[in-house]
Design a protein around this motif. Structure first.
Motif, mmCIF file in Angstrom:
data_model
loop_
_atom_site.group_PDB
_atom_site.id
_atom_site.type_symbol
_atom_site.label_atom_id
_atom_site.label_comp_id
_atom_site.label_asym_id
_atom_site.label_seq_id
_atom_site.Cartn_x
_atom_site.Cartn_y
_atom_site.Cartn_z
ATOM 1 N N GLU A 1 41.569 28.061 56.798
ATOM 2 C CA GLU A 1 42.274 26.984 57.507
ATOM 3 C C GLU A 1 43.710 26.832 57.014
ATOM 4 O O GLU A 1 44.198 25.735 56.756
ATOM 5 N N GLY A 2 44.374 27.967 56.859
ATOM 6 C CA GLY A 2 45.779 27.957 56.485
ATOM 7 C C GLY A 2 46.065 27.789 55.005
ATOM 8 O O GLY A 2 47.218 27.846 54.580
ATOM 9 N N ARG A 3 45.028 27.566 54.200
ATOM 10 C CA ARG A 3 45.214 27.430 52.757
ATOM 11 C C ARG A 3 44.803 28.709 52.050
ATOM 12 O O ARG A 3 43.831 29.365 52.431
ATOM 13 N N HIS A 4 45.547 29.073 50.998
ATOM 14 C CA HIS A 4 45.304 30.316 50.278
ATOM 15 C C HIS A 4 44.595 30.016 48.956
ATOM 16 O O HIS A 4 44.956 29.073 48.238
ATOM 17 N N TYR A 5 43.590 30.818 48.664
ATOM 18 C CA TYR A 5 42.817 30.655 47.438
ATOM 19 C C TYR A 5 42.726 31.995 46.719
ATOM 20 O O TYR A 5 42.581 33.048 47.344
ATOM 21 N N ALA A 6 42.801 31.938 45.395
ATOM 22 C CA ALA A 6 42.593 33.114 44.556
ATOM 23 C C ALA A 6 41.173 33.018 44.002
ATOM 24 O O ALA A 6 40.892 32.179 43.140
ATOM 25 N N ILE A 7 40.281 33.863 44.494
ATOM 26 C CA ILE A 7 38.866 33.780 44.165
ATOM 27 C C ILE A 7 38.498 34.906 43.192
ATOM 28 O O ILE A 7 38.673 36.084 43.495
ATOM 29 N N ASP A 8 38.002 34.528 42.020
ATOM 30 C CA ASP A 8 37.556 35.511 41.037
ATOM 31 C C ASP A 8 36.153 35.972 41.362
ATOM 32 O O ASP A 8 35.244 35.160 41.568
ATOM 33 N N TYR B 1 36.995 26.659 31.253
ATOM 34 C CA TYR B 1 38.352 26.794 31.777
ATOM 35 C C TYR B 1 38.424 27.974 32.746
ATOM 36 O O TYR B 1 37.646 28.926 32.649
ATOM 37 N N THR B 2 39.399 27.899 33.662
ATOM 38 C CA THR B 2 39.773 29.043 34.487
ATOM 39 C C THR B 2 41.266 29.298 34.285
ATOM 40 O O THR B 2 41.984 28.463 33.719
ATOM 41 N N LEU B 3 41.709 30.442 34.734
ATOM 42 C CA LEU B 3 43.126 30.789 34.658
ATOM 43 C C LEU B 3 43.809 30.399 35.965
ATOM 44 O O LEU B 3 43.294 30.687 37.050
ATOM 45 N N VAL B 4 44.943 29.738 35.858
ATOM 46 C CA VAL B 4 45.687 29.315 37.041
ATOM 47 C C VAL B 4 46.129 30.560 37.819
ATOM 48 O O VAL B 4 46.736 31.477 37.260
ATOM 49 N N GLY B 5 45.786 30.594 39.115
ATOM 50 C CA GLY B 5 46.121 31.759 39.924
ATOM 51 C C GLY B 5 45.090 32.862 39.870
ATOM 52 O O GLY B 5 45.308 33.941 40.420
ATOM 53 N N GLY B 6 43.970 32.596 39.199
ATOM 54 C CA GLY B 6 42.924 33.606 39.097
ATOM 55 C C GLY B 6 43.039 34.419 37.825
ATOM 56 O O GLY B 6 44.091 34.441 37.165
ATOM 57 N N SER B 7 41.964 35.116 37.478
ATOM 58 C CA SER B 7 41.938 35.848 36.213
ATOM 59 C C SER B 7 42.961 36.980 36.175
ATOM 60 O O SER B 7 43.382 37.401 35.102
ATOM 61 N N ARG B 8 43.379 37.480 37.330
ATOM 62 C CA ARG B 8 44.362 38.563 37.346
ATOM 63 C C ARG B 8 45.717 38.126 36.795
ATOM 64 O O ARG B 8 46.572 38.977 36.503
ATOM 65 N N SER B 9 45.921 36.809 36.631
ATOM 66 C CA SER B 9 47.246 36.317 36.239
ATOM 67 C C SER B 9 47.673 36.777 34.857
ATOM 68 O O SER B 9 48.859 36.772 34.541
ATOM 69 N N TYR B 10 46.724 37.184 33.999
ATOM 70 C CA TYR B 10 47.134 37.631 32.673
ATOM 71 C C TYR B 10 47.495 39.122 32.628
ATOM 72 O O TYR B 10 48.039 39.608 31.640
ATOM 73 N N LEU C 1 44.293 47.898 37.938
ATOM 74 C CA LEU C 1 43.973 47.477 36.584
ATOM 75 C C LEU C 1 42.975 46.323 36.608
ATOM 76 O O LEU C 1 42.866 45.613 37.602
ATOM 77 N N GLY C 2 42.260 46.128 35.513
ATOM 78 C CA GLY C 2 41.506 44.895 35.357
ATOM 79 C C GLY C 2 40.018 45.035 35.134
ATOM 80 O O GLY C 2 39.407 44.162 34.529
ATOM 81 N N GLY C 3 39.378 46.084 35.663
ATOM 82 C CA GLY C 3 37.927 46.181 35.497
ATOM 83 C C GLY C 3 37.224 44.996 36.138
ATOM 84 O O GLY C 3 37.370 44.734 37.334
ATOM 85 N N HIS C 4 36.486 44.220 35.332
ATOM 86 C CA HIS C 4 35.769 43.052 35.850
ATOM 87 C C HIS C 4 36.709 41.892 36.163
ATOM 88 O O HIS C 4 36.278 40.884 36.709
ATOM 89 N N THR C 5 37.984 42.037 35.799
ATOM 90 C CA THR C 5 38.988 41.051 36.202
ATOM 91 C C THR C 5 39.393 41.386 37.629
ATOM 92 O O THR C 5 40.242 42.234 37.869
ATOM 93 N N ALA C 6 38.746 40.739 38.595
ATOM 94 C CA ALA C 6 38.927 41.101 40.004
ATOM 95 C C ALA C 6 39.124 39.830 40.832
ATOM 96 O O ALA C 6 38.168 39.120 41.131
ATOM 97 N N THR C 7 40.360 39.530 41.173
ATOM 98 C CA THR C 7 40.701 38.335 41.945
ATOM 99 C C THR C 7 41.015 38.723 43.380
ATOM 100 O O THR C 7 41.800 39.640 43.615
ATOM 101 N N MET C 8 40.396 38.042 44.329
ATOM 102 C CA MET C 8 40.600 38.318 45.752
ATOM 103 C C MET C 8 41.322 37.143 46.416
ATOM 104 O O MET C 8 41.021 35.979 46.125
ATOM 105 N N ASP C 9 42.244 37.452 47.303
ATOM 106 C CA ASP C 9 42.970 36.425 48.047
ATOM 107 C C ASP C 9 42.200 36.084 49.321
ATOM 108 O O ASP C 9 41.860 36.968 50.114
ATOM 109 N N VAL C 10 41.928 34.798 49.497
ATOM 110 C CA VAL C 10 41.173 34.329 50.656
ATOM 111 C C VAL C 10 41.960 33.205 51.329
ATOM 112 O O VAL C 10 42.506 32.323 50.647
ATOM 113 N N GLU C 11 42.034 33.249 52.655
ATOM 114 C CA GLU C 11 42.719 32.197 53.416
ATOM 115 C C GLU C 11 41.695 31.465 54.271
ATOM 116 O O GLU C 11 40.947 32.079 55.033
#
Length: 296
Positions: free
Chosen positions: A58-65, A217-226, A46-56
């Motif tokens: 140095e041990g830290r995790h990021y949700a990249i839109d 503004y951004t969405l906490v946890g990436g745009s996929r959070s909604y 789901l999501g279309g242009h709402t596309a969040t990727m998980d990136v690690e």
């Protein structure tokens, strides 16, 4: 934001929504409060242009839109109200524009005075000061022309820039790449943009001002959070990996054809690109052919 409320006398209808971008998911969310909704999505997610990727890193995790990234408090009133209603958390962020040209070792970032002259040799470049002067002149003249109604409807952005004598540095290292970044287009595509549309968009998003700009503004946890909250009311009616092959009108409804067969609905919402919509319609009207076919 107006919500639909069930009326005792209003019959429930079967509605198909085709496409699960924000338009399709939002349409399905509102309609599902009083109708039975089936959502068709050709992709496996789901999501279309709402596309969040998980990136690690140095041990830290990021949700990249990678698609939809930010929204602001000027031009997204309905989206902001919807996120608040769904309880989706948002956070303020900053937006800036930077350019780097490897071939001539040229770069700057327009966020602050320090970053503007982060490459110290720009302090000694007359061409860089001409760039800054052209930025201020374009902002001023574009606003004046918009307010005075003197922007020619048929003129392109490139024609106006050339007629106004705007320098090549301003065009190729500021305005055109900024527009290209916004619309994922080439510099030539931006020169061919309708002038009125370009100036109105830049004005509405605060891009013709140095100081008076919206809060982003951004969405906490990436745009996929909604997505989970927006699809919860009709989750049982979601069909992933189900491209629609055809749509045909009936006297009392609409037929939707997929690889699984044909289903009948009372209404269909097309929440996809114009060329995709036209390709699905098996019996498009002359107006639909003209309008949808004119949008690339």
């Amino acid at each position: 934001m107006t919500a639909f409320h069930r009326h005792p006398a209003a019959p429930e209808r079967r509605i198909a929504v085709i496409g699960s971008g924000i338009g399709g998911m939002a349409a399905a969310w509102y309609l599902s409060s009083r109708h039975r909704v089936t959502l068709f999505e050709a992709d496996a997610r789901l999501g279309g242009h709402t596309a969040t990727m998980d990136v690690e890193v140095e041990g830290r995790h990021y949700a990249i839109d990678t698609g939809f990234i930010v929204f602001n408090d000027w031009t997204y009133p309905h989206f902001r109200h919807l996120m608040a209603r769904l309880g989706v958390l948002t956070q303020p962020t900053e937006m800036s524009f930077s350019v780097h040209e490897t071939a001539r070792d040229f770069e700057y970032n327009g966020h602050t005075l320090t970053s503007l002259f982060a490459q110290r040799r720009n302090l000694l470049r007359p061409s860089f000061y001409r760039l800054l002067r052209d930025i201020l002149r374009f902002n001023r003249e574009a606003i004046q022309a918009l307010e005075n109604g003197t922007l020619a409807p048929a003129m392109t952005l490139g024609e106006w820039l050339d007629a106004g004598g705007y320098g090549a540095t301003f065009q190729r290292h500021y305005l055109l790449p900024m527009g290209a970044a916004i619309w994922s287009a080439s510099l030539q595509d931006l020169r061919d943009f309708p002038l009125q549309f370009f100036v109105r968009f830049f004005r509405h998003h605060g891009l013709l001002s140095v100081s008076d700009r919206p809060q982003w503004y951004t969405l906490v946890g990436g745009s996929r959070s909604y997505i989970p909250a927006l699809t919860a009311p009709y989750a049982g009616g979601i069909r992933l990996s189900t491209p629609v092959r055809g749509i045909r009108r009936l006297a009392d409804g609409v037929e939707v054809r997929t690889d699984a067969g044909t289903e009948r609905f009372d209404e269909v919402v097309l929440a996809c690109h114009a060329d995709q919509a036209l390709a699905m319609l098996e019996d498009p009207s002359p107006a639909e052919r003209e309008i949808l076919g004119a949008l690339p």
